[in-house]
Design an enzyme around this catalytic site. Sequence first.
Site, PDB file in Angstrom:
ATOM      1  CB  CYS A 111     -20.090  41.217   2.237  1.00 43.57           C
ATOM      2  SG  CYS A 111     -19.176  40.845   3.285  1.00 43.57           S
ATOM      3  CG  HIS A 157     -24.229  38.500   3.419  1.00 42.79           C
ATOM      4  ND1 HIS A 157     -23.771  38.862   1.769  1.00 42.79           N
ATOM      5  CD2 HIS A 157     -22.747  38.115   3.542  1.00 42.79           C
ATOM      6  CE1 HIS A 157     -22.171  38.877   2.054  1.00 42.79           C
ATOM      7  NE2 HIS A 157     -21.423  38.237   2.432  1.00 42.79           N
ATOM      8  CD  GLU A 196     -27.511  39.537   1.495  1.00 39.34           C
ATOM      9  OE1 GLU A 196     -27.342  39.993   2.386  1.00 39.34           O
ATOM     10  OE2 GLU A 196     -26.529  38.561   0.968  1.00 39.34           O
TER      11      GLU A 196
HETATM   12  N1  GLN Z   1     -14.357  39.810  -0.840  1.00 42.04           N
HETATM   13  C1  GLN Z   1     -14.345  40.325   0.704  1.00 42.04           C
HETATM   14  C2  GLN Z   1     -13.583  38.959   1.564  1.00 42.04           C
HETATM   15  O1  GLN Z   1     -13.569  38.403   1.904  1.00 42.04           O
HETATM   16  C3  GLN Z   1     -15.676  40.135   0.974  1.00 42.04           C
HETATM   17  C4  GLN Z   1     -16.280  38.630   0.434  1.00 42.04           C
HETATM   18  C5  GLN Z   1     -18.485  38.980   0.091  1.00 42.04           C
HETATM   19  O2  GLN Z   1     -18.912  40.202  -0.210  1.00 42.04           O
HETATM   20  N2  GLN Z   1     -18.945  38.071   0.796  1.00 42.04           N
HETATM   21  O3  GLN Z   1     -13.701  39.714   2.888  1.00 42.04           O
END
Ligand code: GLN
Length: 562
Positions: free
Chosen positions: A386, A512, A514
Amino acid sequence: MPTKYIFVTGGVTSSLGKGIVCASLGRLLEARGLRVTIQKFDPYINVDPGTMNPYEHGEVYVTDDGAETDLDLGHYERFLGISTTQANNVTTGRVYLEVITKERAGAYLGKTVQVVPHIIDQIKSWMLKLGETEEYDVILTEIGGTVGDIEGQPYLEAIRQLRYELGPSNITIVHLTLVPYLEAAGEVKTKPTQHSVKTMLSFGLQPDVLVCRTDRPLDQDVRRKLALFCNVEPGAVVASRDAESIYEVPLLLAEEGLDRIVIERMRIEEEHELQESDMSEWIDFLRKLKEPSGSVRVALVGKYVAHQDAYKSISESFILAGAAHGTHVDVKYVLSDDITADNVEEMLGDVSGILVAPGFGERGIEGKLEAVRFARETDIPFLGICLGMQCAVIEFARNVCGWSDAHSTEFDPETSQPVIDLMEEQKRIADMGGTMRLGAYDCYLMEGSLARKIYGTEDVRERHRHRYELNNVLRYKLLENGMSFTGINTARDLVEIVELTDKRWFVGVQFHPEYRSVVGKPHPLFSSFLEAAVDFAREKDQISKPRPRKTEKKLQLASVKV
Ligand code: GLN
């Protein structure tokens, strides 16, 4: 057979491992062939934990349907291999929001809206909601917090009423409590448990089973005393011993007969053909977990590393992938704020894999970019998740494309090269809660890519939690400079996976992985990343033998019969 309900409350202190006891009991019931799910009711006023800082409440866990939930749901999914939903996590904030919304819509027909009956009725209806789907034989409900907390009272009252309405044979109340050992007295103490049960009784709730968290075996005298003073059957006092790993808890509780106790109490056998408990796969997994053939060190670079629960699903994913591989993963938690161009080698030079973590906000970003640069330049296996993937793109834009002020507009709205930017629809959003791109989305994997090879399939679905995306306006320029886009959400033409194919293992994912690791079924990205780290360590001669184990702890498993 009507759905049976097990409510798990906690007493004396928090952090006794209620979530793990629920997940363990759920897993044991599943091993008998029952269809099980677990839900959590949390007493706080936030509508969900989505807007909470990870330091407050640990990681936010995201379900397929896009609910931002308590991290205990991650344990439920990893232990049971189930998929949970919004219905599996309710907070007081959500209950009030629902009741107030109904009140505004006139649904209460002029009545005075009160905690009793309206809030309690709302809680009860949600406690039963998953049961109404007829998909489950048993539903476990974990009540967050500790009995006696002011904000927990409505939940206890809801359980009291449900027990009255559904009949005691359809509900079992399991109370998790602490039985401490007092060094000075040289004995374990039952009084805190007695007090905790008295508090339960003051709300009209008699626990049926006591699960006693203890650091030593509970002898029969103590069990008899607890039974007598807490009014439970002597056979229903169960020890939950401290364990080296949470994954031992199901077997320890099976030894204590916890699944048998609840099955007998609710006469589940009368209506179900139960199979012999089959925990063989679990035991296999645990054997591998406890007897790794080597150890490899990987860095987790993030800004919440001081809180052990902030990256829960990532650290558990490493444990699950490590067990399958027979390798202990030694995770080095590195605070991204501390990394600079001058010290990056010192901080990350001893690891064989670098994972840059998800996150929000500007703090620690420059350190994360340094970590990516170091991984790219030294060819250490790299996984960006992410925000970690977004950092990989920013770093590439700056240091490979030469766009020195490239950034995400989350951190620099004025950048001339906004390689990461808000989606159009996100620009119109003012509310912060529940408005990100959340939940499972399809991702097509490009032929010939590492991603396709890792997953062994063309289409995958992965969970998301972010607002920003790789900017399609600059995508082709990044491509020309050598970055590969190997996972695409074709419905909206969004980049989900980036790779640097001239590196040994360099992958960034917008989603994600995970959140989808399960005991016995680690996520393929984590498994592959780990393999790459092991190969790298072998080459660099960094692979080490695991720490010697204390012999008496060594495979207590052998004695476990389930
Ligand atoms: N801050 C980034 C976004 O909003 C990544 C979010 C995250 O890592 N869950 O896109």
